[in-house]
Design a protein around this motif. Structure first.
Motif, PDB file in Angstrom:
ATOM      1  N   MET A   1      51.684  63.826  64.689  1.00 54.27           N
ATOM      2  CA  MET A   1      50.282  63.998  65.052  1.00 54.27           C
ATOM      3  C   MET A   1      50.170  65.134  66.067  1.00 54.27           C
ATOM      4  SD  MET A   1      47.441  61.308  66.564  1.00 54.27           S
ATOM      5  CE  MET A   1      48.058  61.275  68.251  1.00 54.27           C
ATOM      6  N   GLN A   2      49.414  66.163  65.712  1.00 54.98           N
ATOM      7  CA  GLN A   2      49.224  67.277  66.628  1.00 54.98           C
ATOM      8  C   GLN A   2      48.401  66.831  67.828  1.00 54.98           C
ATOM      9  OE1 GLN A   2      47.250  70.664  64.889  1.00 54.98           O
ATOM     10  NE2 GLN A   2      48.237  72.104  66.285  1.00 54.98           N
ATOM     11  N   LEU A   3      48.686  67.408  68.990  1.00 52.94           N
ATOM     12  CA  LEU A   3      47.912  67.067  70.180  1.00 52.94           C
ATOM     13  C   LEU A   3      46.438  67.354  69.949  1.00 52.94           C
ATOM     14  CD1 LEU A   3      50.786  67.115  71.379  1.00 52.94           C
ATOM     15  CD2 LEU A   3      49.768  67.998  73.485  1.00 52.94           C
ATOM     16  N   PRO A   4      45.560  66.441  70.356  1.00 52.67           N
ATOM     17  CA  PRO A   4      44.124  66.649  70.115  1.00 52.67           C
ATOM     18  C   PRO A   4      43.610  67.973  70.644  1.00 52.67           C
ATOM     19  CG  PRO A   4      44.533  64.411  70.837  1.00 52.67           C
ATOM     20  CD  PRO A   4      45.840  65.135  70.969  1.00 52.67           C
ATOM     21  N   SER A   5      44.118  68.437  71.783  1.00 57.64           N
ATOM     22  CA  SER A   5      43.643  69.686  72.366  1.00 57.64           C
ATOM     23  C   SER A   5      44.052  70.893  71.553  1.00 57.64           C
ATOM     24  CB  SER A   5      44.176  69.840  73.792  1.00 57.64           C
ATOM     25  OG  SER A   5      45.590  69.836  73.796  1.00 57.64           O
ATOM     26  N   ALA A   6      45.133  70.731  70.735  1.00 58.40           N
ATOM     27  CA  ALA A   6      45.630  71.859  69.958  1.00 58.40           C
ATOM     28  C   ALA A   6      45.200  71.791  68.499  1.00 58.40           C
ATOM     29  CB  ALA A   6      47.156  71.914  70.046  1.00 58.40           C
ATOM     30  N   ALA A   7      44.727  70.651  68.083  1.00 57.58           N
ATOM     31  CA  ALA A   7      44.382  70.465  66.681  1.00 57.58           C
ATOM     32  C   ALA A   7      43.075  71.172  66.328  1.00 57.58           C
ATOM     33  CB  ALA A   7      44.280  68.977  66.361  1.00 57.58           C
ATOM     34  N   THR A   8      43.034  71.708  65.136  1.00 59.22           N
ATOM     35  CA  THR A   8      41.812  72.319  64.639  1.00 59.22           C
ATOM     36  C   THR A   8      40.868  71.237  64.150  1.00 59.22           C
ATOM     37  OG1 THR A   8      43.066  74.237  63.916  1.00 59.22           O
ATOM     38  CG2 THR A   8      40.870  73.952  62.962  1.00 59.22           C
ATOM     39  N   LYS A   9      39.580  71.356  64.463  1.00 56.58           N
ATOM     40  CA  LYS A   9      38.607  70.362  64.013  1.00 56.58           C
ATOM     41  C   LYS A   9      38.499  70.397  62.494  1.00 56.58           C
ATOM     42  CE  LYS A   9      35.770  70.356  68.193  1.00 56.58           C
ATOM     43  NZ  LYS A   9      34.425  70.576  68.746  1.00 56.58           N
ATOM     44  N   ARG A  10      38.650  69.239  61.897  1.00 56.96           N
ATOM     45  CA  ARG A  10      38.561  69.127  60.446  1.00 56.96           C
ATOM     46  C   ARG A  10      37.630  67.972  60.088  1.00 56.96           C
ATOM     47  NH1 ARG A  10      43.903  70.302  61.682  1.00 56.96           N
ATOM     48  NH2 ARG A  10      44.715  72.168  60.680  1.00 56.96           N
ATOM     49  N   SER A  11      37.240  67.939  58.840  1.00 57.03           N
ATOM     50  CA  SER A  11      36.354  66.886  58.370  1.00 57.03           C
ATOM     51  C   SER A  11      37.027  65.529  58.537  1.00 57.03           C
ATOM     52  CB  SER A  11      36.027  67.106  56.888  1.00 57.03           C
ATOM     53  OG  SER A  11      35.382  65.960  56.358  1.00 57.03           O
ATOM     54  N   THR A  12      36.295  64.541  59.038  1.00 61.24           N
ATOM     55  CA  THR A  12      36.860  63.211  59.241  1.00 61.24           C
ATOM     56  C   THR A  12      37.178  62.535  57.913  1.00 61.24           C
ATOM     57  OG1 THR A  12      34.615  62.307  59.345  1.00 61.24           O
ATOM     58  CG2 THR A  12      35.687  62.864  61.426  1.00 61.24           C
ATOM     59  N   ASN A  13      36.687  63.081  56.821  1.00 61.76           N
ATOM     60  CA  ASN A  13      37.002  62.514  55.524  1.00 61.76           C
ATOM     61  C   ASN A  13      38.466  62.702  55.174  1.00 61.76           C
ATOM     62  OD1 ASN A  13      34.348  61.749  55.092  1.00 61.76           O
ATOM     63  ND2 ASN A  13      33.794  63.701  54.156  1.00 61.76           N
ATOM     64  N   HIS A  14      39.141  63.648  55.839  1.00 61.74           N
ATOM     65  CA  HIS A  14      40.526  63.940  55.517  1.00 61.74           C
ATOM     66  C   HIS A  14      41.461  63.531  56.639  1.00 61.74           C
ATOM     67  CE1 HIS A  14      39.277  66.204  51.995  1.00 61.74           C
ATOM     68  NE2 HIS A  14      38.370  66.790  52.735  1.00 61.74           N
ATOM     69  N   GLU A  15      41.006  62.769  57.612  1.00 61.65           N
ATOM     70  CA  GLU A  15      41.842  62.407  58.744  1.00 61.65           C
ATOM     71  C   GLU A  15      42.017  60.895  58.836  1.00 61.65           C
ATOM     72  OE1 GLU A  15      40.221  64.074  62.260  1.00 61.65           O
ATOM     73  OE2 GLU A  15      40.856  66.108  61.785  1.00 61.65           O
ATOM     74  N   LYS A  16      43.204  60.483  59.271  1.00 64.50           N
ATOM     75  CA  LYS A  16      43.460  59.076  59.555  1.00 64.50           C
ATOM     76  C   LYS A  16      43.050  58.809  60.998  1.00 64.50           C
ATOM     77  CE  LYS A  16      47.388  58.757  56.415  1.00 64.50           C
ATOM     78  NZ  LYS A  16      48.828  58.478  56.321  1.00 64.50           N
ATOM     79  N   SER A  17      42.799  57.560  61.300  1.00 62.76           N
ATOM     80  CA  SER A  17      42.376  57.192  62.642  1.00 62.76           C
ATOM     81  C   SER A  17      43.443  56.386  63.341  1.00 62.76           C
ATOM     82  CB  SER A  17      41.083  56.377  62.564  1.00 62.76           C
ATOM     83  OG  SER A  17      40.699  55.919  63.849  1.00 62.76           O
ATOM     84  N   TYR A  18      43.849  56.821  64.529  1.00 65.43           N
ATOM     85  CA  TYR A  18      44.761  56.071  65.378  1.00 65.43           C
ATOM     86  C   TYR A  18      44.033  55.757  66.678  1.00 65.43           C
ATOM     87  CZ  TYR A  18      49.164  56.237  62.827  1.00 65.43           C
ATOM     88  OH  TYR A  18      50.152  56.023  61.929  1.00 65.43           O
ATOM     89  N   THR A  19      44.353  54.630  67.269  1.00 66.27           N
ATOM     90  CA  THR A  19      43.650  54.193  68.473  1.00 66.27           C
ATOM     91  C   THR A  19      44.439  54.489  69.734  1.00 66.27           C
ATOM     92  OG1 THR A  19      44.618  51.973  68.236  1.00 66.27           O
ATOM     93  CG2 THR A  19      42.448  52.357  67.237  1.00 66.27           C
ATOM     94  N   PHE A  20      45.422  55.387  69.663  1.00 67.94           N
ATOM     95  CA  PHE A  20      46.203  55.736  70.824  1.00 67.94           C
ATOM     96  C   PHE A  20      45.328  56.397  71.870  1.00 67.94           C
ATOM     97  CE2 PHE A  20      49.860  56.230  67.697  1.00 67.94           C
ATOM     98  CZ  PHE A  20      50.350  54.977  67.987  1.00 67.94           C
TER      99      PHE A  20
END
Length: 212
Positions: A191-210
């Motif tokens: 999982m890429q760090l949120p600050s470094a990740a490119t914003k993408r459509s939530t339709n293509h992303e999994k959700s983690y509660t970390f």
């Protein structure tokens, strides 16, 4: 269209920097995005709620500094960020040889190296460590595991003829140590760090509660 174009660019970089005989499939993160060479990622268990969280450093045994590489015992803990590099001059990480390291060092820490190494114990086996002066000669590799975006690490001898899975073993204190030559590998997603990740459509992303 944009994803297809990006993938083509990555493949072009591979053909540019590699001889054809050493080309390999790009490693992808948990959302199917190509992992950048030198990028920083959390190493998370494939199955959320499987008894532990992400990978990080910790003090074990009589260590005075966090020299052991372990799985966090807390399922909601993503562990620490790790920088993953390929030995090849490509924009992405291909399956095969990699180095895994960290950048943050606490004041007063003095390590031989911040990269993962293999250290042979007396009777407990061979473990993944950082900073030990006497390590086994060899290197780590990354390979696709049981699903499209899941992977495992192996540690190989310097000649590459002998490789063993990196898995999880527990010590007497309950630490979940990364150990080598295990029958069952530790399967993970990146999982890429949120600050470094490119914003993408939530339709293509999994959700983690970390909490990161």
């Amino acid at each position: 269209m944009a994803s297809a174009t990006l993938f083509a660019i990555f493949l072009l970089s591979a053909l540019t920097f590699y001889p054809p005989s050493t080309t390999a499939q790009p490693v992808t993160d948990m959302n199917g995005n190509i992992v950048k060479n030198g990028g920083v990622y959390y190493i998370l268990p494939l199955f959320f709620g499987a008894g532990g969280g992400g990978i990080k450093r910790a003090r074990t045994g009589d260590e005075t500094s966090p020299l052991s590489v372990v799985q966090s015992p807390f399922e909601t803990d993503p562990g620490q960020p790790w920088r993953i590099r390929s030995m090849f001059k490509s924009l992405f990480i291909p399956e095969g040889r990699v180095s895994i390291s960290y950048e943050y060092v606490q004041l007063g820490e003095a390590f031989e190296s911040n990269e993962w190494i293999a250290v042979e114990g007396q009777s407990e086996g061979t473990f993944v460590k950082v900073g030990y002066p006497n390590s086994l000669s060899g290197f780590f590799t990354i390979h696709r595991a049981s699903s499209a975006n899941s992977y495992k690490f192996q540690f190989c001898s310097s000649d590459g003829k002998s490789c063993g899975n990196v898995g999880i073993v527990k010590d007497e204190a309950g630490n979940r140590l990364l150990a080598i030559n295990q029958e069952t590998p530790f399967e993970f997603v990146l999982m890429q760090l949120p600050s470094a990740a490119t914003k993408r459509s939530t339709n293509h992303e999994k959700s983690y509660t970390f909490s990161v």
